[in-house]
Design a protein around this motif. Structure first.
Motif, PDB file in Angstrom:
ATOM      1  N   VAL A 471       0.869  -1.182   0.000  1.00 31.45           N
ATOM      2  CA  VAL A 471       0.000   0.000   0.000  1.00 31.45           C
ATOM      3  C   VAL A 471       0.903   1.228   0.000  1.00 31.45           C
ATOM      4  N   VAL A 472       0.659   2.135  -0.938  1.00 33.02           N
ATOM      5  CA  VAL A 472       1.473   3.340  -1.082  1.00 33.02           C
ATOM      6  C   VAL A 472       0.583   4.543  -0.833  1.00 33.02           C
ATOM      7  N   ARG A 473       1.026   5.417   0.076  1.00 33.79           N
ATOM      8  CA  ARG A 473       0.277   6.631   0.414  1.00 33.79           C
ATOM      9  C   ARG A 473       0.907   7.826  -0.285  1.00 33.79           C
ATOM     10  N   ASP A 474       0.053   8.684  -0.788  1.00 34.45           N
ATOM     11  CA  ASP A 474       0.512   9.856  -1.539  1.00 34.45           C
ATOM     12  C   ASP A 474       0.866  10.960  -0.551  1.00 34.45           C
ATOM     13  N   PHE A 475       2.178  11.149  -0.332  1.00 38.03           N
ATOM     14  CA  PHE A 475       2.650  12.205   0.549  1.00 38.03           C
ATOM     15  C   PHE A 475       3.003  13.428  -0.275  1.00 38.03           C
ATOM     16  N   ASP A 476       2.782  14.602   0.299  1.00 44.65           N
ATOM     17  CA  ASP A 476       3.212  15.833  -0.356  1.00 44.65           C
ATOM     18  C   ASP A 476       4.731  15.934  -0.311  1.00 44.65           C
ATOM     19  N   ALA A 477       5.268  16.693  -1.248  1.00 47.44           N
ATOM     20  CA  ALA A 477       6.722  16.850  -1.305  1.00 47.44           C
ATOM     21  C   ALA A 477       7.261  17.528  -0.054  1.00 47.44           C
ATOM     22  N   GLU A 478       6.474  18.438   0.542  1.00 45.27           N
ATOM     23  CA  GLU A 478       6.939  19.127   1.742  1.00 45.27           C
ATOM     24  C   GLU A 478       7.004  18.174   2.933  1.00 45.27           C
ATOM     25  N   GLN A 479       6.099  17.165   2.945  1.00 46.55           N
ATOM     26  CA  GLN A 479       6.088  16.242   4.068  1.00 46.55           C
ATOM     27  C   GLN A 479       7.293  15.299   4.039  1.00 46.55           C
ATOM     28  N   VAL A 480       7.779  14.984   2.850  1.00 46.06           N
ATOM     29  CA  VAL A 480       8.915  14.069   2.753  1.00 46.06           C
ATOM     30  C   VAL A 480      10.215  14.829   2.546  1.00 46.06           C
ATOM     31  N   ASN A 481      10.210  16.139   2.665  1.00 48.57           N
ATOM     32  CA  ASN A 481      11.429  16.906   2.490  1.00 48.57           C
ATOM     33  C   ASN A 481      12.412  16.586   3.617  1.00 48.57           C
ATOM     34  N   ASP A 482      13.667  16.324   3.243  1.00 45.27           N
ATOM     35  CA  ASP A 482      14.688  15.919   4.212  1.00 45.27           C
ATOM     36  C   ASP A 482      15.885  16.848   4.039  1.00 45.27           C
ATOM     37  N   PRO A 483      16.067  17.826   4.943  1.00 45.82           N
ATOM     38  CA  PRO A 483      17.213  18.733   4.813  1.00 45.82           C
ATOM     39  C   PRO A 483      18.554  18.017   4.916  1.00 45.82           C
ATOM     40  N   GLU A 484      18.634  16.953   5.728  1.00 45.05           N
ATOM     41  CA  GLU A 484      19.895  16.227   5.875  1.00 45.05           C
ATOM     42  C   GLU A 484      20.291  15.549   4.561  1.00 45.05           C
ATOM     43  N   TRP A 485      19.320  14.984   3.899  1.00 51.62           N
ATOM     44  CA  TRP A 485      19.587  14.362   2.597  1.00 51.62           C
ATOM     45  C   TRP A 485      20.062  15.414   1.592  1.00 51.62           C
ATOM     46  N   THR A 486      19.448  16.602   1.626  1.00 50.50           N
ATOM     47  CA  THR A 486      19.855  17.678   0.725  1.00 50.50           C
ATOM     48  C   THR A 486      21.285  18.114   1.018  1.00 50.50           C
ATOM     49  N   ARG A 487      21.646  18.158   2.312  1.00 52.34           N
ATOM     50  CA  ARG A 487      23.004  18.561   2.686  1.00 52.34           C
ATOM     51  C   ARG A 487      24.024  17.536   2.210  1.00 52.34           C
ATOM     52  N   ILE A 488      23.726  16.252   2.400  1.00 56.13           N
ATOM     53  CA  ILE A 488      24.679  15.208   2.010  1.00 56.13           C
ATOM     54  C   ILE A 488      24.867  15.189   0.495  1.00 56.13           C
ATOM     55  N   MET A 489      23.786  15.363  -0.268  1.00 52.10           N
ATOM     56  CA  MET A 489      23.896  15.332  -1.718  1.00 52.10           C
ATOM     57  C   MET A 489      24.679  16.517  -2.260  1.00 52.10           C
ATOM     58  N   ALA A 490      24.809  17.590  -1.464  1.00 49.97           N
ATOM     59  CA  ALA A 490      25.597  18.742  -1.894  1.00 49.97           C
ATOM     60  C   ALA A 490      27.088  18.550  -1.646  1.00 49.97           C
ATOM     61  N   ILE A 491      27.478  17.479  -0.903  1.00 49.74           N
ATOM     62  CA  ILE A 491      28.884  17.211  -0.589  1.00 49.74           C
ATOM     63  C   ILE A 491      29.404  16.158  -1.568  1.00 49.74           C
ATOM     64  N   PRO A 492      30.620  16.276  -2.083  1.00 52.20           N
ATOM     65  CA  PRO A 492      31.180  15.218  -2.934  1.00 52.20           C
ATOM     66  C   PRO A 492      31.215  13.882  -2.205  1.00 52.20           C
ATOM     67  N   ALA A 493      30.951  12.807  -2.919  1.00 51.27           N
ATOM     68  CA  ALA A 493      30.869  11.472  -2.302  1.00 51.27           C
ATOM     69  C   ALA A 493      32.192  11.062  -1.654  1.00 51.27           C
ATOM     70  N   ALA A 494      33.305  11.534  -2.195  1.00 57.26           N
ATOM     71  CA  ALA A 494      34.599  11.174  -1.612  1.00 57.26           C
ATOM     72  C   ALA A 494      34.813  11.796  -0.243  1.00 57.26           C
ATOM     73  N   SER A 495      34.070  12.836   0.088  1.00 59.69           N
ATOM     74  CA  SER A 495      34.239  13.522   1.372  1.00 59.69           C
ATOM     75  C   SER A 495      33.261  13.043   2.427  1.00 59.69           C
ATOM     76  N   TRP A 496      32.434  12.036   2.136  1.00 56.01           N
ATOM     77  CA  TRP A 496      31.474  11.550   3.127  1.00 56.01           C
ATOM     78  C   TRP A 496      32.199  10.770   4.223  1.00 56.01           C
ATOM     79  N   ASP A 497      31.716  10.967   5.453  1.00 56.46           N
ATOM     80  CA  ASP A 497      32.220  10.140   6.544  1.00 56.46           C
ATOM     81  C   ASP A 497      31.363   8.869   6.647  1.00 56.46           C
ATOM     82  N   ARG A 498      31.616   8.090   7.658  1.00 54.38           N
ATOM     83  CA  ARG A 498      30.937   6.793   7.780  1.00 54.38           C
ATOM     84  C   ARG A 498      29.433   6.957   7.984  1.00 54.38           C
TER      85      ARG A 498
END
Length: 650
Positions: A471-498
């Motif tokens: 069962v899939v529920r239709d969530f609004d984009a604002e409800q699933v917005n993740d600032p942490e995910w946005t921050r990580i995607m802005a960092i180069p993958a080689a600079s990620w920590d564990r």
């Protein structure tokens, strides 16, 4: 018969017959030395052509030339040239002797006929050209132009217009053209000035002049053809200058013929200056207006505003009038805007025009949307450097042109129409996949139980996979917005920590909107299991995929592919069915479960389920020589540091 000395291969023909061929001789032949000149002719007798050939022997001292007349000349250009072969002989009668003198005689006879035919062709072409010009002058007149310009008599008469006068007792109508000085010259009546008059006034002037000279004759007057005239187009158009137009064309057509309106040009504040009736210093006032963009004050100078945006939106012809002789069209730059926001059929920013009201902005926005709230239409106005609320707007009264509700707008005004709350909210869920009747089903606003919705869909089919249903529920984009995910995607993958890598792995495997439901447990008991019979809400989707009775073996297998499911098989059995490990396979085997999507090590899985995947990872290839070189390089660097340290200590 005199003059005829010999006849060869032909029938006797009297010398008098030469007149029938249009050939005239100056004197009868005399005796003496003679020579032979041969000529051929064709005589017309009824509908048949008789071709004759004869030889005439004349005295050389009284040698005379045959002078062809018009009949022979015209006939020779067509019939003789068609029937003579390259040797100059008639085809039915064989060959004959050709002399240069005979050829020159034929040339002298054919040349006038050739120029006569050429003159006829040129005259015919000239006549066709005149007809084409007359046809080109007949322009297409639509019903709008007929009713607004011609039928009302507003058309301005000028040089080049044609009038048709129908006089009783005269078979043909009298066609008269307005002269360059604006007059109509009527036989037996005289000169009637009509240039610059409206069609109704010009018709009245013509009838009055005719009644003065012909009081007992009832004459009918009609405008037969109308002229074209130059119109000046200035400002932000593709090709500014003079455009040729007619009185049945609108301003928008004239602007389009001038290259159209450029980007950044005004479509609502186009100025139309009626210059056909200018007097005195009005032209100077036009120049002042063009330089300062200030409206001149003059009773004889008419300045109109053309609003093509409203014309294209509403179709009202008053916003796009017909052009007249002497008009000047000025297309300025685009000015400030007014805004229609939120719940309109065409929300946006539109150019402001002086005198705009709320009803005009509503027309530009194509009216409110069907779900707008009539009680919540607001007008905001920019004043004192800040936005402030002005008042509620009675939109129905404003559209009805009520002066109290249809307020005058100012530049940068906002007209906002709010949406009606809970208007036609979604009250359905979708059931997709292996059910008897897939489709949309109505549920309560608070929600309906999952099992009830599946029963409405006719239940599950035999091929349904309970383990992979979801069962899939239709969530609004604002409800699933993740600032942490946005921050990580802005960092180069080689600079990620564990932790950032683990967070990335977690988010990449996450399935937004998926509800936790165990369909196997849901249908295992009558009550639907412990909390598995959840409430599905409007907008939810229920997916029931087809059961795959296989286990997929992928990666570094000898023969990767799908293996039929068998409850008694272990992971090793499935790998063996796929041909075993390939030569580059590693000992690292991962199981990806179909129900949850979780990755598990093969040693931790006791039993596989249909749809599971066995992933045999690849054994990485190591370049041992490169590793050796890297090790030597590191050892050299360490030795250098040690030697440097020992040297410093000494």
């Amino acid at each position: 018969m005199a003059g005829v000395a010999d006849m060869r291969g032909g029938c006797p023909v009297a010398v008098g017959e030469r007149a029938a061929h249009g050939i005239r001789s100056s004197a009868p032949p005399a005796a003496g030395r003679s020579s032979v000149c041969r000529w051929q002719a064709s005589a017309l007798d009824g509908d048949r052509f008789f071709h004759r050939r004869r030889t005439v022997r004349v005295d050389r001292r009284y040698r005379r030339r045959a002078r062809p007349g018009p009949a022979y000349m015209n006939h020779l250009s067509s019939e003789y040239a068609r029937r003579m072969d390259k040797n100059g002989c008639s085809q039915p009668y064989g060959r004959c002797r050709v002399t240069m003198k005979g050829v020159m005689q034929i040339f002298r006879c054919a040349l006038p006929a050739f120029f006569g035919v050429l003159a006829t062709v040129v005259a015919g072409q000239g006549q066709t050209t005149v007809t084409e010009k007359q046809d080109a002058r007949v322009a297409i007149v639509g019903m709008e132009a007929f009713r607004e310009v011609l039928e009302t008599g507003r058309y301005v008469v000028g040089p080049g217009d044609q009038f048709v006068l129908l006089i009783p007792g005269v078979e043909e109508a009298l066609e008269l053209w307005v002269t360059a000085e604006g007059s109509l010259l009527i036989p037996r009546v005289g000169r009637v000035p009509v240039g610059g008059l409206r069609l109704s006034s010009a018709r009245a002037a013509i009838l009055d002049a005719c009644r003065t000279q012909l009081p007992s004759v009832e004459i009918s007057v009609e405008l037969g053809q109308f002229r074209t005239f130059p119109v000046s187009v200035a400002g932000m158009v593709g090709v500014p200058g003079v455009s040729i137009a007619s009185g049945v064309q609108r301003i928008g057509q004239v602007i389009r013929n001038s290259g159209g309106i450029l980007d950044g040009a005004s479509k609502r504040n186009i100025r139309l200056i009626r210059g056909g009736q200018l007097r005195g210093r009005d032209r100077q006032r036009i120049e002042t207006y063009l330089q300062t963009n200030q409206l001149p004050h003059s009773d004889s100078l008419e300045v109109l505003r053309v609003d093509l945006e409203l014309y294209y939106t509403t179709g009202l012809t008053r916003y796009n009038p017909f052009v007249e002789d002497g008009d000047l069209i000025v297309v300025p730059a685009k000015g400030e805007g007014i805004l229609a926001r939120e719940n309109w059929s065409r929300p946006g920013t539109y150019e402001y025009a002086p005198g705009d009201r709320i009803s005009d902005l509503v027309s530009l926005a194509l009216g409110p949307a069907v779900d707008y709230d009539p009680e919540n239409v607001l007008l905001f106005r920019y004043a004192n450097g800040r936005w402030r609320y002005l008042q509620h707007v009675d939109l129905a009264a404003a559209v009805a042109r009520d002066p109290e509700a249809d307020l005058l707008l100012q530049p940068a005004d906002w007209l906002i129409a709010r949406k009606l709350p809970d208007y036609q909210n979604r009250s359905t869920v979708r059931v997709i996949g292996e059910v008897v009747y897939p489709g949309s089903y109505v549920v309560d606003l608070e929600g309906s139980r999952l099992k009830e919705v599946l029963e409405q869909a006719g239940g599950l089919t035999e091929r349904a996979s309970l383990g992979k249903s979801r069962v899939v529920r239709d969530f609004d984009a604002e409800q699933v917005n993740d600032p942490e995910w946005t921050r990580i995607m802005a960092i180069p993958a080689a600079s990620w920590d564990r932790e950032e890598k683990q967070y990335f792995n977690m988010k990449s495997r996450e399935k937004p909107g998926r509800m936790v439901v165990d369909f196997i447990e849901l249908f295992a008991t009558e009550d639907g299991g412990a909390g598995q019979n959840i409430l599905v809400r409007p907008g939810d989707a229920i997916f029931v995929p087809m059961a795959l009775e296989t286990v997929l073996v992928s990666g570094q297998a000898a023969n990767p592919g799908a293996v039929p499911f068998d409850e008694s098989y272990t992971v090793a059995d499935y790998i063996e069915r796929a041909g075993g490990f390939s030569w580059r396979a590693s000992s690292d085997v991962v199981i990806i479960q179909a129900r949850t999507g979780v990755w598990r090590d093969a040693d931790d899985v006791d039993k596989l389920e249909p749809g599971d995947r066995i992933w045999i990872k690849e054994n990485p290839v190591h370049d041992r020589w490169a590793l050796f070189l890297e090790g030597m390089q590191v050892a050299g660097q360490v030795a250098t540091v040690v030697l440097l340290f020992v040297t410093i200590l000494k």
